[in-house]
Design a protein around this motif. Structure first.
Motif, PDB file in Angstrom:
ATOM      1  N   VAL A 174       0.839  -1.201   0.000  1.00  0.00           N
ATOM      2  CA  VAL A 174       0.000   0.000   0.000  1.00  0.00           C
ATOM      3  C   VAL A 174       0.878   1.257   0.000  1.00  0.00           C
ATOM      4  O   VAL A 174       0.661   2.182  -0.783  1.00  0.00           O
ATOM      5  N   LEU A 175       1.883   1.260   0.871  1.00  0.00           N
ATOM      6  CA  LEU A 175       2.758   2.428   0.960  1.00  0.00           C
ATOM      7  C   LEU A 175       3.487   2.682  -0.352  1.00  0.00           C
ATOM      8  O   LEU A 175       3.543   3.800  -0.852  1.00  0.00           O
ATOM      9  N   ALA A 178       1.332   4.000  -3.177  1.00  0.00           N
ATOM     10  CA  ALA A 178       1.100   5.434  -2.997  1.00  0.00           C
ATOM     11  C   ALA A 178       2.342   6.206  -3.428  1.00  0.00           C
ATOM     12  O   ALA A 178       2.244   7.242  -4.093  1.00  0.00           O
ATOM     13  N   GLU A 212      11.340   8.622   1.135  1.00  0.00           N
ATOM     14  CA  GLU A 212      10.499   8.869   2.299  1.00  0.00           C
ATOM     15  C   GLU A 212       9.582   7.678   2.594  1.00  0.00           C
ATOM     16  O   GLU A 212       9.479   7.213   3.724  1.00  0.00           O
ATOM     17  N   VAL A 213       8.948   7.181   1.525  1.00  0.00           N
ATOM     18  CA  VAL A 213       8.061   6.029   1.687  1.00  0.00           C
ATOM     19  C   VAL A 213       8.844   4.821   2.196  1.00  0.00           C
ATOM     20  O   VAL A 213       8.390   4.087   3.071  1.00  0.00           O
ATOM     21  N   ILE A 216       9.431   5.088   5.889  1.00  0.00           N
ATOM     22  CA  ILE A 216       8.234   4.762   6.661  1.00  0.00           C
ATOM     23  C   ILE A 216       8.008   3.256   6.679  1.00  0.00           C
ATOM     24  O   ILE A 216       7.764   2.657   7.725  1.00  0.00           O
TER      25      ILE A 216
END
Lengths: 294, 283
Positions: A174-175, A178, A212-213, A216
């Protein structure tokens, strides 16, 4: 009174707004967590009086072979969970096409993410069942006998982690989807003009934009690995012979089943200390960009 | 886009691609699909050991009514709703308030309070288990709905505050300046400016909180004991112990536990994904 309110509402009102949430969170979450550290210096059965023992719980812990088993399993969780971000990214790269019907197919891929860990545990217990399980069926096709994963003390932790990876990969998927949706088209186009394609493009143009993703995904995965409890509780109860315990589960077992709350608190404190390092690292990165702009 | 889009004209490449995705999807969901199939099997079939083949007969109505009639699943289900829905409402209200104050009011310690909310949200449950359990026993709420509602509301407020603060901080500054120029009180600003604008955030938080609370297992077994208050996750694990050989019924119960979050997800998918990625990415 109303004049007092009018004069001071610019700070009184916000204070009243933040108070319920801050008090509730402060007492139930923060204060309770600090209190556990305090409890870890006592001998306590959960009901009777608390007996100050200083560092005795920690000394005992340092000599407890079960503690090292838990620690080792936590490391297995942590290392194996590192597979989730790359596998999630691979799936995201496979699925990132705008073709009719893909939206629906993608959402089916997300399903493991919203399943309760109990559900995942139950499902995988059946997959691993040595007589009726899917695994034994597959082994049977090749004329082999499937290992009883959940009762083999050397394999059990790996089997549990693989089950836990399922929703974790979905989370990373999912991350990354996106992230792929937010790529800078100009940079990709420029890369294409420069002849970058395939893996080179991924490595030099796409991945830097996914920094960045990826951070996370990595942070959430690390914290998820260290927090693991449900799957161990549901699939093995720490067995066989305590070979699949993790710190979170050992803590629960010692407190709830053995009434050693002080000892349990000491285990929780150690787990907290390990996690605090990662939480601090995460918070620092999370809050830093704002400090620059503020 | 990366990877390079498969052009519309390449019909066969597109067909091959979809076929590949479907094949991977079947493998990916295989464990879940087989549990679904097993929930339809007859008891005889399960006894005969057919767990993974195509069911010989479909017993949808029989199995699912049996699971509700012969087990406490219906009770657990209602319990989960009674615990989850108030927690969601509580989290939305509290985090709107905290998020608004933390994003729009400067005061000493603002950053620290925010960091505590965010950091506390990542703590392992075990670090607060003993005092929380003790607290609930002390105030007489242990083994009641309230114990779980209070705990979940408190804990989820951490993540929700991070989310709301970032969402409200991203709203245009002019709105707040205009409200101040009009002499609006903090309450009026909150009610007339903030609340109408944060509906998408509320929707995203509602679905996320619902899923987190519904799926919780740890606190369910730490704070409850009796079937009268136990939520579905803990209940399912009990059923599994009691009904070891009735795989078809346990499978049906497993599917029932999964349905509410999965249904919510499909109904509000956009909000769910936006919430998850924004809460995580926009930090």
């Amino acid at each position: 009174m109303s004049q007092f309110w009018r004069r001071h509402r610019h700070w009184l009102a916000p204070t009243l707004f933040i108070l319920p949430g801050a008090l509730l969170f402060g007492i139930v979450i923060i204060l309770a967590s600090v209190q556990t550290i305090w409890v870890s210096f006592f001998d306590w059965d959960g009901v009777g009086p608390m007996q100050w023992v200083g560092l005795a719980n920690y000394e005992q812990l340092a000599a407890d072979p079960q503690f090292y088993t838990s620690l080792k399993n936590n490391v297995i969780w942590l290392v194996m969970f590192m597979l989730a971000p790359p596998l999630g990214l691979a799936l995201a790269l496979l699925l990132n096409q705008a073709i009719a019907g893909m939206k629906f197919l993608k959402s089916l891929f997300f399903v493991p993410l919203v399943l309760a860990s109990v559900t995942v545990g139950v499902v995988f217990t059946w997959v691993y069942d040595p007589t009726f399980g899917l695994l034994s069926l597959i082994y049977g096709w090749f004329g082999a006998t499937a290992p009883a994963l959940l009762s083999d003390e050397h394999l059990v932790s790996f089997a549990v982690v693989i089950a836990a990876l399922w929703p974790q990969i979905a989370f990373c998927l999912v991350l990354f989807l996106a992230g792929l949706n937010n790529l800078n088209e100009d940079l990709i186009g420029a890369g294409r003009v420069d002849g970058a394609r395939g893996f080179a493009m991924l490595l030099h143009v796409v991945l830097p934009q996914l920094r960045e993703v990826s951070f996370i995904a990595l942070a959430v995965t690390v914290i998820g690995a260290l927090r693991s409890f449900d799957m161990v509780a549901v699939m093995t109860s720490g067995g066989p012979f305590g070979s699949s315990t993790v710190l979170a589960y050992q803590m629960y077992e010692q407190s709830i089943f053995s009434y050693r709350f002080g000892y349990g608190a000491a285990i929780a404190t150690v787990l907290f200390a390990i996690m605090a390092v990662f939480i601090a690292w995460y918070l620092r990165t999370l809050l830093r960009p704002e400090q620059e702009t503020a | 886009m990366y990877p390079r889009p498969i052009p519309e004209t390449a019909r066969s490449a597109r067909a091959a691609y979809i076929a590949l995705v479907v094949a991977v999807l079947i493998l990916w969901l295989l464990p879940l699909v087989t549990v679904m199939l097993t929930s339809l099997r007859s008891f005889e079939e399960v006894m005969a050991g057919n767990y993974w083949g195509w069911p010989k007969s479909f017993n949808f109505v029989e199995n699912y009514t049996a699971v509700f009639k012969q087990t406490a699943l219906a009770r657990y289900f209602v319990n989960s709703l009674i615990i989850t829905l108030p927690s969601v409402v509580g989290v939305l209200v509290l985090s709107t308030l905290t998020g608004y104050v933390l994003s729009r009011h400067r005061f000493p310690g603002n950053r620290l309070v925010f960091a505590l909310f965010v950091g506390g949200n990542f703590l392992p449950a075990q670090i607060m288990m003993i005092p929380v359990r003790d607290l609930m026993v002390g105030v007489g709420l242990y083994d009641t709905y309230f114990a779980l509602i209070i705990f979940h509301t408190a804990f989820q407020t951490g993540f929700a505050t991070l989310f709301m603060r970032n969402f409200i901080a991203a709203l245009p500054d002019e709105l707040f300046q205009a409200a101040r120029a009009e002499g609006a009180s903090p309450w009026q600003t909150l009610w007339h400016v903030v609340v109408p604008l944060i509906r998408p955030a509320l929707a995203a938080l509602a679905i996320l909180t619902f899923t987190f609370v519904w799926n919780d297992y740890f606190w369910a077994i730490v704070l409850t004991q009796s079937d009268a208050v136990k939520p579905v996750t803990a209940g399912l694990n009990n059923l599994r112990g009691e009904w070891t050989s009735a795989w078809n019924l346990v499978a049906a119960a497993t599917i029932m536990v999964a349905i509410p979050p999965v249904a919510m997800f499909f109904m509000m998918q956009r909000h769910f994904i936006a919430g998850l990625t924004m809460g995580a990415v926009k930090g």
